[in-house]
Design a protein around this motif. Structure first.
Motif, PDB file in Angstrom:
ATOM      1  N   GLY A 129      24.455  47.116  85.365  1.00  0.00           N
ATOM      2  CA  GLY A 129      23.469  47.785  86.136  1.00  0.00           C
ATOM      3  C   GLY A 129      22.531  48.548  85.549  1.00  0.00           C
ATOM      4  O   GLY A 129      21.818  49.594  85.999  1.00  0.00           O
ATOM      5  N   LEU A 130      22.379  48.128  84.138  1.00  0.00           N
ATOM      6  CA  LEU A 130      21.074  48.665  83.534  1.00  0.00           C
ATOM      7  C   LEU A 130      19.757  48.706  84.355  1.00  0.00           C
ATOM      8  O   LEU A 130      19.514  47.908  85.086  1.00  0.00           O
ATOM      9  CB  LEU A 130      20.961  48.188  82.145  1.00  0.00           C
ATOM     10  CG  LEU A 130      19.685  48.701  81.124  1.00  0.00           C
ATOM     11  CD1 LEU A 130      20.383  49.990  80.565  1.00  0.00           C
ATOM     12  CD2 LEU A 130      19.507  47.512  80.082  1.00  0.00           C
ATOM     13  N   ASP A 131      19.108  49.963  84.118  1.00  0.00           N
ATOM     14  CA  ASP A 131      17.770  50.057  84.979  1.00  0.00           C
ATOM     15  C   ASP A 131      16.561  49.746  84.137  1.00  0.00           C
ATOM     16  O   ASP A 131      15.789  49.422  84.838  1.00  0.00           O
ATOM     17  CB  ASP A 131      17.633  51.476  85.816  1.00  0.00           C
ATOM     18  CG  ASP A 131      18.880  51.543  86.729  1.00  0.00           C
ATOM     19  OD1 ASP A 131      19.026  51.179  87.748  1.00  0.00           O
ATOM     20  OD2 ASP A 131      19.881  52.537  86.167  1.00  0.00           O
ATOM     21  N   GLU A 132      16.394  50.210  82.685  1.00  0.00           N
ATOM     22  CA  GLU A 132      15.398  50.154  82.182  1.00  0.00           C
ATOM     23  C   GLU A 132      15.780  49.883  80.531  1.00  0.00           C
ATOM     24  O   GLU A 132      16.657  50.356  80.041  1.00  0.00           O
ATOM     25  CB  GLU A 132      14.714  51.521  81.980  1.00  0.00           C
ATOM     26  CG  GLU A 132      14.082  51.830  83.362  1.00  0.00           C
ATOM     27  CD  GLU A 132      13.276  53.190  83.132  1.00  0.00           C
ATOM     28  OE1 GLU A 132      12.984  53.530  82.166  1.00  0.00           O
ATOM     29  OE2 GLU A 132      13.289  53.818  84.294  1.00  0.00           O
ATOM     30  N   ILE A 133      14.985  48.884  80.100  1.00  0.00           N
ATOM     31  CA  ILE A 133      15.288  48.547  78.502  1.00  0.00           C
ATOM     32  C   ILE A 133      13.678  48.376  77.961  1.00  0.00           C
ATOM     33  O   ILE A 133      12.815  47.788  78.373  1.00  0.00           O
ATOM     34  CB  ILE A 133      15.958  47.296  78.502  1.00  0.00           C
ATOM     35  CG1 ILE A 133      16.193  46.999  77.233  1.00  0.00           C
ATOM     36  CG2 ILE A 133      15.443  46.072  79.109  1.00  0.00           C
ATOM     37  CD1 ILE A 133      17.097  45.929  76.537  1.00  0.00           C
ATOM     38  N   TYR A 134      13.742  49.394  76.735  1.00  0.00           N
ATOM     39  CA  TYR A 134      12.606  48.950  75.909  1.00  0.00           C
ATOM     40  C   TYR A 134      12.705  48.386  74.622  1.00  0.00           C
ATOM     41  O   TYR A 134      14.134  48.818  74.009  1.00  0.00           O
ATOM     42  CB  TYR A 134      12.057  50.805  75.631  1.00  0.00           C
ATOM     43  CG  TYR A 134      11.627  51.630  76.597  1.00  0.00           C
ATOM     44  CD1 TYR A 134      10.138  51.750  76.493  1.00  0.00           C
ATOM     45  CD2 TYR A 134      12.289  51.922  77.618  1.00  0.00           C
ATOM     46  CE1 TYR A 134       9.715  52.637  77.563  1.00  0.00           C
ATOM     47  CE2 TYR A 134      11.987  52.887  78.701  1.00  0.00           C
ATOM     48  CZ  TYR A 134      10.515  53.202  78.590  1.00  0.00           C
ATOM     49  OH  TYR A 134       9.810  53.979  79.678  1.00  0.00           O
ATOM     50  N   VAL A 135      11.961  47.639  74.588  1.00  0.00           N
ATOM     51  CA  VAL A 135      12.334  46.756  73.308  1.00  0.00           C
ATOM     52  C   VAL A 135      11.255  46.809  72.599  1.00  0.00           C
ATOM     53  O   VAL A 135      10.049  46.630  72.500  1.00  0.00           O
ATOM     54  CB  VAL A 135      12.318  45.223  73.569  1.00  0.00           C
ATOM     55  CG1 VAL A 135      12.882  44.307  72.389  1.00  0.00           C
ATOM     56  CG2 VAL A 135      13.383  44.919  74.820  1.00  0.00           C
ATOM     57  N   GLY A 136      11.505  47.454  71.112  1.00  0.00           N
ATOM     58  CA  GLY A 136      10.430  47.777  70.252  1.00  0.00           C
ATOM     59  C   GLY A 136      10.074  46.489  69.393  1.00  0.00           C
ATOM     60  O   GLY A 136      11.078  45.971  68.619  1.00  0.00           O
ATOM     61  N   ILE A 137       8.885  46.145  69.346  1.00  0.00           N
ATOM     62  CA  ILE A 137       8.508  44.954  68.827  1.00  0.00           C
ATOM     63  C   ILE A 137       7.677  45.158  67.549  1.00  0.00           C
ATOM     64  O   ILE A 137       7.705  44.542  66.350  1.00  0.00           O
ATOM     65  CB  ILE A 137       7.899  43.732  69.698  1.00  0.00           C
ATOM     66  CG1 ILE A 137       8.587  43.472  70.740  1.00  0.00           C
ATOM     67  CG2 ILE A 137       7.563  42.327  68.947  1.00  0.00           C
ATOM     68  CD1 ILE A 137       8.318  42.629  71.736  1.00  0.00           C
TER      69      ILE A 137
END
Length: 332
Positions: A129-137
């Motif tokens: 149920g994760l709502d947000e994910i930030y992926v650092g590129i």
């Protein structure tokens, strides 16, 4: 000044979740402090050598304590399951996200380097149920990525994100992040152009020094104002310790211990002390590393924080609306 005098001086203020005297706008709970990369902007190696950073995973009872407090006090708090470590190295992060969602917490978030976001991990996070994910590129080419995200693989990260975008729920926000540094600033526009074709959110993070760890990007000493970081974010290391601010890699000034205290207790006492000094413009009595830091310039002064600072208001005696969803007693 007595509380009565302060109440007479400070007018009523509308509720602002980012400048909240009752409970933090966002809490960062370090599920694990481990990370497999050696990124050039990260102070991990230096902190490990100095002994200011230890590698470990948060104990289950402590994670449950934090989740329970947020769920019972302010379920609208933005709840991050990471701090300085890579959360996808933990085999329990999705269980803790699921627990938080089952207890009514509205927004669960992780920040990841994306290298471990393999299909099985993506599926677990989606199911939890994760709502947000930030992926650092931080790059638009494999060459630049290799210079910044040492030990990572650009192609793997991009492929993992595309899998996530294809299989995610509609309400799962995916944000690709580009932290600006001297080594990559020439690729900002190329980064935006590439990801614009895939319906993903793009976040360009301004240059940070992380309390002076990196070379000075914002040398100005003029027009100092209260640092927004210390007003909206509450970080917790895996061992329960709470640092002075979210940018304090070395925990130079521990202000609390969630193993022994509640989040609201630390927020309404020690954090309140430093917040009030900044609201008064009393920066000379803030910690030396805070005085020397320039990272406050990366977040503009606006809204309630701007109004309070310009109106010479502090949290002492402040009359701020208390929404029904916040169920905490006022300790200050």
């Amino acid at each position: 000044m007595t509380k009565k005098q302060a109440e007479a001086t400070n007018p009523a203020v509308a509720y602002d979740s980012r400048v909240n005297p009752y409970f933090p706008h966002q809490v960062l709970m370090e599920t694990t402090s481990a990370c497999q990369l050696r990124c050039i902007m990260c102070a991990r190696e230096a902190a490990l050598e100095k002994g200011t950073l230890k590698v470990g995973q948060m104990e289950e009872w402590l994670a449950v304590k934090i989740i329970d407090e947020i769920a019972s006090v302010n379920p609208k708090t933005r709840f991050w399951f990471c701090y300085f470590g890579e959360p996808t190295l933990s085999k329990v992060v999705w269980d803790r996200i699921r627990m938080a969602k089952q207890k009514g917490i509205e927004t669960t978030i992780i920040n990841s380097n994306g290298n471990m976001l393999l299909p099985k991990v993506c599926d677990q996070l989606i199911d939890a149920g994760l709502d947000e994910i930030y992926v650092g590129i931080d790059a638009a080419t494999s060459e630049t990525y290799a210079k910044i995200r040492v030990r990572g693989d650009y192609g793997t990260v991009v492929g993992n994100i595309h899998y996530l975008l294809k299989h995610k729920r509609d309400n799962l926000r995916v944000i690709v992040q580009f932290g600006v540094y001297e080594e990559n600033e020439h690729e900002v526009e190329k980064f935006k152009e590439y990801w614009a074709d895939y319906g993903v959110e793009v976040f360009i993070r301004p240059k940070l020094t992380w309390l002076g760890y990196l070379s000075e990007h914002n040398p100005s000493h003029d027009n100092r104002y209260p640092c927004p970081w210390i007003f909206d974010s509450f970080p917790i290391y895996y061992n329960g310790l709470v640092p002075y601010c979210i940018c304090d890699w070395d925990n130079r000034l521990p202000v609390g211990d969630i193993k022994k205290q509640s989040i609201q207790e630390v927020w309404q006492t020690m954090y309140r002390k430093w917040q009030n000094r900044q609201l008064r413009g009393d920066f000379s009595n803030c910690p030396k590393f805070c005085q020397q830091c320039r990272d406050w310039q990366t977040k503009p002064l606006k809204g309630t924080l701007k109004m309070m600072y310009e109106g010479k208001m502090t949290f002492d005696g402040l009359k701020m609306e208390k929404p029904a969803h916040i169920r905490t007693k006022d300790l200050f």
